[in-house]
Design an enzyme around this catalytic site. Structure first.
Site, PDB file in Angstrom:
ATOM      1  N   PRO A   1      25.188   8.601  73.026  1.00  0.00           N
ATOM      2  CA  PRO A   1      26.213   9.632  73.250  1.00  0.00           C
ATOM      3  C   PRO A   1      27.573   9.106  73.710  1.00  0.00           C
ATOM      4  O   PRO A   1      28.503   9.889  73.829  1.00  0.00           O
ATOM      5  CB  PRO A   1      25.585  10.513  74.333  1.00  0.00           C
TER       6      PRO A   1
ATOM      7  N   CYS B   1      17.349  -1.021  76.237  1.00  0.00           N
ATOM      8  CA  CYS B   1      16.888  -0.529  77.544  1.00  0.00           C
ATOM      9  C   CYS B   1      15.367  -0.637  77.573  1.00  0.00           C
ATOM     10  O   CYS B   1      14.674   0.284  77.989  1.00  0.00           O
ATOM     11  CB  CYS B   1      17.375   0.891  77.818  1.00  0.00           C
TER      12      CYS B   1
HETATM   13  C1  LIG Z   1      20.345   3.180  72.789  1.00  0.00           C
HETATM   14  S1  LIG Z   1      21.032   4.401  71.812  1.00  0.00           S
HETATM   15  C2  LIG Z   1      22.743   4.141  72.018  1.00  0.00           C
HETATM   16  C3  LIG Z   1      23.306   4.549  73.350  1.00  0.00           C
HETATM   17  C4  LIG Z   1      24.805   4.414  73.420  1.00  0.00           C
HETATM   18  N1  LIG Z   1      25.244   3.087  73.063  1.00  0.00           N
HETATM   19  C5  LIG Z   1      25.351   4.786  74.763  1.00  0.00           C
HETATM   20  O1  LIG Z   1      25.634   3.909  75.561  1.00  0.00           O
HETATM   21  O2  LIG Z   1      25.534   5.978  75.034  1.00  0.00           O
HETATM   22  C6  LIG Z   1      20.782   3.824  70.193  1.00  0.00           C
HETATM   23  C7  LIG Z   1      21.439   4.608  69.089  1.00  0.00           C
HETATM   24  O3  LIG Z   1      21.090   4.006  67.843  1.00  0.00           O
HETATM   25  C8  LIG Z   1      21.015   5.019  66.870  1.00  0.00           C
HETATM   26  N2  LIG Z   1      20.196   4.549  65.715  1.00  0.00           N
HETATM   27  C9  LIG Z   1      18.950   4.923  65.382  1.00  0.00           C
HETATM   28  N3  LIG Z   1      18.576   4.306  64.243  1.00  0.00           N
HETATM   29  C10 LIG Z   1      19.609   3.531  63.861  1.00  0.00           C
HETATM   30  C11 LIG Z   1      19.835   2.674  62.735  1.00  0.00           C
HETATM   31  N4  LIG Z   1      18.902   2.473  61.818  1.00  0.00           N
HETATM   32  N5  LIG Z   1      21.039   2.081  62.655  1.00  0.00           N
HETATM   33  C12 LIG Z   1      21.978   2.267  63.589  1.00  0.00           C
HETATM   34  N6  LIG Z   1      21.809   3.056  64.662  1.00  0.00           N
HETATM   35  C13 LIG Z   1      20.644   3.691  64.793  1.00  0.00           C
HETATM   36  C14 LIG Z   1      20.399   6.179  67.609  1.00  0.00           C
HETATM   37  O4  LIG Z   1      20.693   7.401  66.967  1.00  0.00           O
HETATM   38  C15 LIG Z   1      21.006   6.061  69.001  1.00  0.00           C
HETATM   39  O5  LIG Z   1      22.119   6.903  69.152  1.00  0.00           O
END
Ligand SMILES: C[S@@+](CC[C@H](N)C(=O)[O-])C[C@H]1O[C@@H](n2cnc3c(N)ncnc32)[C@H](O)[C@@H]1O
Length: 452
Positions: free
Chosen positions: A105, A224
């Site tokens: 987010p 995480c």
């Molecule tokens: C750990 S969260 C990111 C949190 C964000 N960086 C923050 O600090 O608020 C990982 C993100 O990767 C996205 N994601 C899922 N599959 C993915 C893919 N195949 N390629 C890139 N991003 C992906 C998810 O939707 C999610 O929003």
């Protein structure tokens, strides 16, 4: 907490004599945190700033709820304390081109934006459309003006931006073991094989991310989770697959410890990565690695700049608005105006070509083009510095409650009879409103309204 048996066995073997403290930490309360927004001139009021997070300038332990002046105005961003170490490790400098590849987010994006101070370019991307919308709202709330929000796959990003960025952040989707204390669903979803599945996806994402880094540029990879398959083993794979990378050892303040080479291929360089464990520091847990690209991986192609599609008439409408509402000190470059349908934006100075990209927010949203006038956006109200505005109206917290609920209010002491004013409460920007006589008309976005 009822941890899966296989999880207990795995970490008992990996952590040895530290395992009891690690496993016991899951029965301790979780830590919350928030960062204050350095783009604001004033620190938030009614927020407890007595417990700073030691490794980041803007971080504090504690909770700020969503329906407060500090939160709505973008004076704070809630972020789990160990996650703050990621942005701190990236540490962009003003003027950098930065990519946040999996950004929703927006915790890391708003942190990166704090360092960039609205200079350079921040490309903030999220693959999931709904999450990309939330990301865009957080970019808006935080007052970022140099940020291009995209809803793309890593493949498209890699194709569009070959060897383009100074700093690339992959905050990867992961098995989320560091979320166990906050999110019981993460525990329920966990299985012994889950980290391996996540690692496959992480390698696919990284194989694209690496193509976007300039020679000499840096990649910060974070998760995480505690699973070595997604942490040290991913970095070991990266170094073996792309010998053009070297580990940049991370400086570790007290409580943050070295990565474990023995949990991967014994490459001693892996000790330069960082682990944040909940039994050793005040946070939920993270893994962070920093790498430098020493030689080109892909050939650099010139990424063309986006050009303004704004007509002379549209440009004049903004000029008129600026003359009437903004301060003489406010300057802008009309070549950076960008029209997207009815919407007018102000592009970051270095806006790349947008063709073939799913664009969510191409820089600062200035407003909506109406017949013969411009209606200033919520984003503009939150992004402009006090010196940029000719008319501000200081409102009380009670009036703020009416505004965020979408209600009008009346006052006999309004500074103008008719026109736009920026509302300010507790020293923070709130939204543009329209004064008509003694009424302050509400332009708080319908989808964001709430009752306190
Ligand atoms: C750990 S969260 C990111 C949190 C964000 N960086 C923050 O600090 O608020 C990982 C993100 O990767 C996205 N994601 C899922 N599959 C993915 C893919 N195949 N390629 C890139 N991003 C992906 C998810 O939707 C999610 O929003």
């Amino acid at each position: 907490m009822n941890l899966p048996e296989a999880f207990i066995t795995k970490y008992s073997q990996l952590l040895g004599d530290q395992a009891p403290a690690f496993l016991a930490s899951f029965d301790q309360p979780s830590y919350s945190g928030f960062r204050v927004n350095p783009l604001r001139d004033t620190l938030p009021k009614n927020v407890d700033l007595s417990q700073p997070v030691p490794y980041t300038k803007w971080g504090y332990y504690g909770k700020v709820t969503g329906h407060t002046i500090a939160h709505q105005s973008g004076a704070v961003y809630s972020q789990e304390p160990s996650a703050m170490f990621v942005g701190e490790t990236v540490h962009p400098v003003e003027g950098d081109r930065v990519l946040d590849l999996s950004a929703a987010p927006g915790g890391k994006t708003t942190h990166l934006g704090s360092f960039l101070n609205n200079t350079g370019l921040l490309v903030s991307n999220e693959i999931m459309p709904k999450r990309a919308k939330v990301l865009s709202e957080n970019v808006e709330r935080f007052g970022l003006t140099n940020t291009l929000v995209l809803n793309e796959t890593p493949e498209v990003i890699a194709k569009h931006f070959p060897a383009y960025f100074d700093k690339v952040v992959v905050d990867a989707p992961c098995s989320g073991e560091g979320m166990f204390r906050k999110d019981p669903e993460a525990v329920a979803y966990w299985s012994l094989d889950y980290p391996k599945e996540c690692a496959d996806r992480q390698r696919t994402i990284l194989a694209e991310a690496v193509k976007t880094i300039k020679p000499g540029g840096e990649l910060v990879y974070s998760t995480c989770t505690f699973a070595p398959e997604e942490d040290e083993q991913i970095i070991a794979w990266l170094l073996e697959t792309y010998p053009q990378f070297e580990v940049v050892p991370i400086d570790k303040p007290a409580g943050i410890v070295d990565g474990h080479p023995e949990w991967a291929n014994n490459d001693p360089a892996l000790a330069g990565t960082a682990r944040l464990f909940p039994h050793l520091m005040k946070g939920e847990g993270h893994f962070v690695a920093k790498l430098r690209l020493t030689d080109a991986l892909v050939s650099e192609k010139k990424v063309r700049r986006e050009t303004s599609h704004t007509s002379k008439e549209e440009s004049l409408l903004f000029k008129k608005f600026a003359e009437e509402t903004l301060a003489p000190a406010y300057t802008y470059d009309s070549k950076r105006l960008l029209t997207f349908g009815e919407q007018l934006y102000y592009m970051p100075a270095e806006m790349p070509r947008l063709e073939k990209l799913r664009v969510v927010r191409p820089g600062l949203h200035l407003g909506t083009l109406k017949k013969g006038r411009i209606e200033p956006s919520y984003a503009l109200g939150l992004a402009l510095k006090p010196v940029d505005i000719a008319q501000e109206l200081v409102i009380t917290p009670e009036e703020w409650q009416l505004v965020v609920h979408g209600d009008i209010f009346k006052r006999d002491d309004l500074p103008i009879k008719k026109g736009w004013v920026r509302l300010v409460c507790e020293g923070q920007p709130i939204v543009f409103a329209k004064v008509v006589g003694n009424t302050v008309k509400n332009f708080f976005p319908k989808g964001l309204r709430f009752k306190v």
